[in-house]
Write an enzyme that holds these catalytic residues in place. Structure first.
Site, PDB file in Angstrom:
ATOM      1  N   HIS A 187       4.560   3.991  -1.945  1.00  0.00           N
ATOM      2  CA  HIS A 187       3.944   4.520  -3.260  1.00  0.00           C
ATOM      3  C   HIS A 187       3.420   3.292  -4.217  1.00  0.00           C
ATOM      4  O   HIS A 187       2.637   3.324  -4.972  1.00  0.00           O
ATOM      5  CB  HIS A 187       5.041   5.173  -3.970  1.00  0.00           C
ATOM      6  CG  HIS A 187       4.897   5.435  -5.431  1.00  0.00           C
ATOM      7  ND1 HIS A 187       3.992   6.741  -5.631  1.00  0.00           N
ATOM      8  CD2 HIS A 187       5.297   4.867  -6.535  1.00  0.00           C
ATOM      9  CE1 HIS A 187       3.740   6.556  -7.049  1.00  0.00           C
ATOM     10  NE2 HIS A 187       4.891   5.693  -7.569  1.00  0.00           N
ATOM     11  N   CYS A 484     -11.729   3.728   7.828  1.00  0.00           N
ATOM     12  CA  CYS A 484     -11.168   4.551   6.736  1.00  0.00           C
ATOM     13  C   CYS A 484      -9.796   4.392   6.322  1.00  0.00           C
ATOM     14  O   CYS A 484      -9.500   5.083   5.445  1.00  0.00           O
ATOM     15  CB  CYS A 484     -11.721   5.899   6.849  1.00  0.00           C
ATOM     16  SG  CYS A 484     -11.138   6.809   7.920  1.00  0.00           S
TER      17      CYS A 484
HETATM   18  C1  PEP Z   1      -5.455   6.408   8.835  1.00  0.00           C
HETATM   19  O1  PEP Z   1      -4.632   6.875   9.439  1.00  0.00           O
HETATM   20  O2  PEP Z   1      -5.898   5.346   8.623  1.00  0.00           O
HETATM   21  C2  PEP Z   1      -6.315   7.764   7.896  1.00  0.00           C
HETATM   22  C3  PEP Z   1      -7.450   7.155   7.163  1.00  0.00           C
HETATM   23  O3  PEP Z   1      -5.945   8.947   7.893  1.00  0.00           O
HETATM   24  P1  PEP Z   1      -4.503   9.165   6.879  1.00  0.00           P
HETATM   25  O4  PEP Z   1      -4.150   8.247   6.087  1.00  0.00           O
HETATM   26  O5  PEP Z   1      -4.930  10.336   6.210  1.00  0.00           O
HETATM   27  O6  PEP Z   1      -3.327   9.576   8.129  1.00  0.00           O
END
Ligand code: PEP
Ligand code: MG
Length: 552
Positions: A187, A484
């Site tokens: 957080h 991402c």
């Molecule tokens: C990840 O795992 O890097 C991702 C982008 O998905 P999340 O954080 O939503 O699991």
């Protein structure tokens, strides 16, 4: 000047006095027990204190807006949670504990239950323990713990920060966060990223720095200097502020100093966050976390509701790329109508595309709803599935999406998918690397466990080397590779990723400026040198140092 160190998670420098937040309440051992005729009064005292804490948090929620307001409202609800109240009652009536001790024991017991549940519920433990401290403070007639009203520039130190601590903080006065626990996705890190202030976590020896000490913190290196030369520290921060100002003014689109183009995209979760993201110079959405839009619904939304949800996002990016991720239900994102209860290890359980084995109709309906929302508009709609671990899953998902004429891809977040990447590329149009989960699974380190920040550091070379294999396969197949996960938002790592051959980076929209500026200052050759370092240096700290040297 003494140096301490931790794991850097949000870049930037700050120089200010330390304020320690939320000191843990130490109750010691209980020596005086209740007699039965005191039970009712003690329980009533607990209920009144819990109600007072809840009311105050709701008041603060009403004074805030957006995420801070939601966080405070959620903490306010926890204070009067029946699960907590029942346990407190048990300790008072059956174990004769005074209200303070009963609250403490009950909250820890309740926190263990949440922790075992994993995922989002596990993340609530910090909130619950914070709420517990507040209730005990009220019972003891003391001021509630947390961060007081700030009247001067301050760097906040804490064991870990609860959402209720950070929500509604005066951003003018808070110059940085440093915590003993916490991790890159905790957080504290997320809030620091949103506020655009430097942040260091997992600083083990932090307790040695007392309240009121002047410190210079460096969110790029993880260094914390006590009592630095004021002129030196001020000059460092001034220079850093110039960089941050440039980041705020960065207009995009992103390209390296030699003109090499990089696509910077936003991570969003619904129409509202897409609207906010569209105000930043991003070239589209690289990750729509669709499950977050449906977290609150107790039953599966209808086809029409789902279609309208995607339409609300596409409307904000009419001529851009939008990558929709299908439901990543389970583990840290439990969804009542799509997840299993009582999994022993939810992160290794039925999450993402695996839920199809349990609820086979959900995914086809979702893909059809996305396709319906995409029909007749200019948005370039790409769809990808999370938690894919086999070639067969990639093939099946592609066969579901292709008939609609949309681009089909998968997220690479499971090591098996990374190892089978050539075969996976034969099935899909693109891949997007979810570095948060990929790191968790490569390092066998729970991404939410604040004791494991050194393992889940974004600089772990094992993860970067695996990414190198994915990009090499992408280039061979002539298909795009995006990133991402949170790693993409680190300006230096963004350069490493580009050097490794990544085509697009998707991140929280407020961070695009600092990534865009850093990219604009380096050439592809420098990025490739930095990538080469990632493939040859084994130690994460040495790697970070070397990459900074190459890119500075
Ligand atoms: C990840 O795992 O890097 C991702 C982008 O998905 P999340 O954080 O939503 O699991
Ligand atoms: Mg993930």
């Amino acid at each position: 000047m003494t140096a301490y160190t931790g794991t850097p998670v949000v870049s930037g420098k700050a120089y200010a006095k330390v304020l320690w937040a939320s000191p843990q309440i130490q109750l010691g051992t209980c020596t005086t027990f209740l007699t039965p005729n005191q039970h009712e009064t003690a329980f009533e005292a607990f209920r009144n204190a819990a109600q007072k804490v809840s009311d105050r948090l709701f008041e603060r929620s009403a004074e805030s807006v957006g995420t801070p307001s939601d966080i405070l409202a959620m903490a306010a609800t926890l204070a009067t949670d029946p699960g907590l109240e029942e346990r407190v009652k048990n300790y008072i009536f059956n174990e004769n504990l005074p209200a303070t001790y009963a609250t403490d024991k009950a909250a820890h017991e309740f926190a263990d239950t949440l922790r075992l549940a994993g995922g989002y519920l596990a993340e609530r433990t910090t909130d619950l323990l914070d709420v517990k401290n507040r209730i005990i403070a009220v019972l003891q007639n003391k001021p509630e713990p947390g961060i007081p009203q700030l009247n001067e520039p301050t760097i906040i130190f804490a064991e870990d920060l609860a959402p209720a601590d950070t929500a509604g903080l005066n951003p003018e006065m808070v110059k940085g966060f440093v915590t003993v626990l916490g991790g890159p996705t905790s957080h504290t890190s997320i809030i620091a990223r949103q506020m655009g202030i430097p942040c260091i976590v997992a600083a083990r020896d932090l307790q040695q720095i007392p309240q009121g000490t002047w410190v210079l913190i460096n969110g790029d290196s993880g260094d914390i200097y006590t009592d630095p030369n004021p002129e030196y520290a001020t000059a460092e921060v001034t220079q850093d502020n110039v960089l941050r100002e440039r980041a705020r003014n960065w207009q995009g689109p992103a390209q390296l100093a030699d003109g090499h183009k990089v696509q910077l995209l936003a991570n969003v979760q619904d129409g509202t966050s897409a609207e906010k993201a569209a105000r930043f110079p991003v070239e589209g959405v690289g990750l729509l976390r669709s499950e977050l839009g449906f977290l609150a619904t107790s039953t599966e939304p209808s086809f029409e509701t789902q279609r309208d949800f995607y339409t609300s996002v596409f409307n904000k990016f009419p001529n851009h790329k939008v990558v929709v991720r299908t439901l990543d239900a389970g583990s840290d994102k439990p969804i009542a109508w799509a997840s299993l209860d009582d999994e022993e290890n939810p992160a290794l359980g039925v999450r993402g595309i695996r839920a199809d084995g349990v609820h086979p109709h959900i995914l086809p309906t979702q893909v059809a709803a996305v396709a319906a929302a995409a029909t007749g508009r200019e948005t370039h709609t790409w769809i990808m599935a999370p938690m894919v671990s086999t070639v067969a899953e990639a093939r099946w998902f592609s066969s579901l999406v292709k008939p609609y004429g949309l681009k089909a891809g998968v997220m690479i977040e499971v090591p098996s998918a990374a190892l089978m990447i050539n075969e996976i590329f034969a099935e899909v149009d693109f891949v997007s690397i979810g570095t948060n989960d990929l790191t968790q699974y490569v390092m066998a380190a729970d991404r939410l466990n604040s004791h494991l920040a050194t393992y889940t550091s974004h600089w772990q070379p094992a993860v970067l080397r695996l990414i190198g294999q994915i990009t090499a396969a992408g280039q061979k197949a002539g298909k795009p590779v995006g990133v991402c996960g949170e790693m993409a938002a680190d300006p230096y790592l963004a350069c490493v990723l580009i050097g490794l051959g990544v085509d697009s980076l998707s991140m929280a929209a407020p961070t695009v400026g600092s990534v865009g500026v850093q990219l604009s200052e380096v050439t592809l050759e420098q990025c490739q040198l930095a990538a080469q370092a990632a493939l040859t240096i084994a130690d994460p700290d040495k790697l970070r140092e070397k990459v900074r040297e190459i890119l500075s």
